[in-house]
Scaffold this motif. Structure first.
Motif, PDB file in Angstrom:
ATOM      1  N   TYR A 154       0.799  -1.222   0.000  1.00 13.09           N
ATOM      2  CA  TYR A 154       0.000   0.000   0.000  1.00 13.09           C
ATOM      3  C   TYR A 154       0.834   1.275   0.000  1.00 13.09           C
ATOM      4  O   TYR A 154       0.283   2.373   0.081  1.00 13.09           O
ATOM      5  CB  TYR A 154      -0.958  -0.010   1.185  1.00 13.09           C
ATOM      6  CG  TYR A 154      -1.976  -1.121   1.088  1.00 13.09           C
ATOM      7  CD1 TYR A 154      -3.138  -0.974   0.339  1.00 13.09           C
ATOM      8  CD2 TYR A 154      -1.759  -2.347   1.714  1.00 13.09           C
ATOM      9  CE1 TYR A 154      -4.069  -2.005   0.237  1.00 13.09           C
ATOM     10  CE2 TYR A 154      -2.681  -3.384   1.616  1.00 13.09           C
ATOM     11  CZ  TYR A 154      -3.834  -3.203   0.873  1.00 13.09           C
ATOM     12  OH  TYR A 154      -4.751  -4.223   0.761  1.00 13.09           O
ATOM     13  N   GLY A 155       2.162   1.141  -0.078  1.00 15.93           N
ATOM     14  CA  GLY A 155       3.014   2.307  -0.232  1.00 15.93           C
ATOM     15  C   GLY A 155       3.111   3.216   0.967  1.00 15.93           C
ATOM     16  O   GLY A 155       3.495   4.389   0.839  1.00 15.93           O
ATOM     17  N   LYS A 215      -6.594  -2.082  -9.566  1.00 20.02           N
ATOM     18  CA  LYS A 215      -5.736  -0.907  -9.538  1.00 20.02           C
ATOM     19  C   LYS A 215      -5.927  -0.055 -10.784  1.00 20.02           C
ATOM     20  O   LYS A 215      -6.115  -0.573 -11.885  1.00 20.02           O
ATOM     21  CB  LYS A 215      -4.261  -1.318  -9.427  1.00 20.02           C
ATOM     22  CG  LYS A 215      -3.914  -2.051  -8.136  1.00 20.02           C
ATOM     23  CD  LYS A 215      -2.457  -2.448  -8.104  1.00 20.02           C
ATOM     24  CE  LYS A 215      -2.121  -3.197  -6.805  1.00 20.02           C
ATOM     25  NZ  LYS A 215      -0.705  -3.610  -6.745  1.00 20.02           N
ATOM     26  N   HIS A 232       1.342   5.706  -4.202  1.00 17.25           N
ATOM     27  CA  HIS A 232       0.094   4.980  -3.982  1.00 17.25           C
ATOM     28  C   HIS A 232      -1.003   5.912  -3.490  1.00 17.25           C
ATOM     29  O   HIS A 232      -0.771   6.780  -2.638  1.00 17.25           O
ATOM     30  CB  HIS A 232       0.305   3.856  -2.966  1.00 17.25           C
ATOM     31  CG  HIS A 232       1.111   2.713  -3.487  1.00 17.25           C
ATOM     32  ND1 HIS A 232       2.482   2.749  -3.585  1.00 17.25           N
ATOM     33  CD2 HIS A 232       0.731   1.491  -3.953  1.00 17.25           C
ATOM     34  CE1 HIS A 232       2.921   1.604  -4.070  1.00 17.25           C
ATOM     35  NE2 HIS A 232       1.887   0.830  -4.302  1.00 17.25           N
ATOM     36  N   TYR A 234      -5.553   5.775  -2.703  1.00 17.80           N
ATOM     37  CA  TYR A 234      -6.560   4.811  -2.272  1.00 17.80           C
ATOM     38  C   TYR A 234      -7.952   5.264  -2.701  1.00 17.80           C
ATOM     39  O   TYR A 234      -8.364   6.394  -2.433  1.00 17.80           O
ATOM     40  CB  TYR A 234      -6.500   4.620  -0.748  1.00 17.80           C
ATOM     41  CG  TYR A 234      -5.102   4.272  -0.307  1.00 17.80           C
ATOM     42  CD1 TYR A 234      -4.635   2.968  -0.366  1.00 17.80           C
ATOM     43  CD2 TYR A 234      -4.228   5.268   0.099  1.00 17.80           C
ATOM     44  CE1 TYR A 234      -3.336   2.658  -0.007  1.00 17.80           C
ATOM     45  CE2 TYR A 234      -2.921   4.962   0.458  1.00 17.80           C
ATOM     46  CZ  TYR A 234      -2.484   3.658   0.394  1.00 17.80           C
ATOM     47  OH  TYR A 234      -1.193   3.352   0.724  1.00 17.80           O
TER      48      TYR A 234
END
Length: 321
Positions: A154-155, A215, A232, A234
């Motif tokens: 998730y970076g 993604k 990243h 979300y």
């Protein structure tokens, strides 16, 4: 003051004031802070390899003359069976690698809920309001594995400071104070490159992780850059919005100014999360700016008490010529 370096380590029930050398590594980009302590093989008539064991608590203090500061607190990971004795240590991540949370899956879950589930008693700081969808904790894993997944998948960035867990988005300004460096006065060796803003080439690949775990990707910046930086996001559901967010982030990354490392004495104190205020008086108008400190490697041994400070992005616009 004579500025004589002092180094002290408390390991289990022993206090050592004659260490051969110490190296401490702390970074915003690494979950674990580590330390390596080198000691004579014998102490008070005993072989240290038989006296020190994995899990022993460790506190390291460094300084000059009679002034010292706690630089590291953690646990023994490994004791090398040789002369001199070399002891490897880790901070709170040592314990996390030995804690196994119960397996669980969420279709959608906040980052704060995950941390509360695996570390209900942990001190945390400013966890970002991030939704992860879906998220799974597999059987047999450790709490460290969960943090590692947050970082790699998730970076996010995860690290401890003073036994407080920080899980942040990259480039988050922690406002942990400022350390001032004058390249002509309190820096032993600057290993820095100065770049004008127009010379900086950055290619950003933005990745949005959706609620169904699919993604979206979007590329912005300079296609001729030597490397690709991945960011990243979300639940950003359109490529247009993803590009807009990536371009906003790119503005904070594409700065003119310094990049690289500084080698300094043990004073001034520095740690990741602080701001490095750097001034170079050799140029007309001075080259001056504030930068995030990404990592610090602290050493004390035959070469003296030193810090290698790695600087990251600029924290405000440069006044460079």
């Amino acid at each position: 003051m004579s500025f004589i370096p002092i180094k002290e380590a408390t390991i289990g029930r022993y206090i050592f004031r004659t260490l051969s050398s110490v190296t401490i590594r702390r970074s915003r980009k690494e979950i674990a802070a580590t330390a390596e302590i080198t000691l004579p093989a014998e102490y008070d008539g005993k072989y240290l390899c038989n006296e020190i064991k994995g899990g022993d608590e460790v506190v390291i203090a460094l300084g000059y003359d009679d002034r010292k500061t706690e630089e590291f607190r953690g646990y023994v990971v490994d004791v090398a069976q040789r002369r001199p004795v070399v002891i490897q240590c880790e901070d709170e991540t040592y314990r996390l690698k030995r804690m196994s949370p119960k397996a669980r899956s969420w279709s959608s879950v906040k980052l704060k809920e995950i941390i509360a589930y695996v570390l209900p008693d942990a001190k945390t700081h400013d966890l970002p309001d991030v939704t992860l969808s879906p998220f799974q904790i597999k059987p047999g894993g450790s709490v460290f594995d969960v943090l590692e997944k947050l970082v790699k998948t998730y970076g996010l960035q995860a690290f401890f400071k003073d036994k407080t867990l920080h899980v942040t988005v990259p480039y988050y300004d922690m406002n942990d104070g400022t350390v001032r460096y004058d390249l002509e006065r309190n820096v032993i060796r600057p290993d820095l490159t100065f770049r004008r803003e127009g010379d900086v080439r950055i290619h950003v690949r933005a990745v949005s992780i959706l609620r169904n775990n699919k993604k979206l990707t979007a590329d912005v910046g300079d296609s001729d850059a030597s490397a690709i930086t991945t960011l990243h996001f979300y639940n950003v559901t359109t490529v247009a919005e993803l590009k807009r967010l990536a371009e906003d982030r790119l503005k904070t990354m594409k700065y003119g100014g310094f990049s690289g490392t500084l080698l300094t004495f043990g004073v001034p104190y520095a740690e990741p999360g602080m701001a490095a205020e750097i001034r170079d008086r050799r140029f007309s108008g001075n080259r001056f700016g504030r930068y995030m400190i990404d990592a610090v490697t602290t050493t004390s041994g035959t070469g003296g008490f030193r810090r290698e400070v790695e600087i990251g992005r600029a924290l405000k616009k440069q006044n460079a010529q």
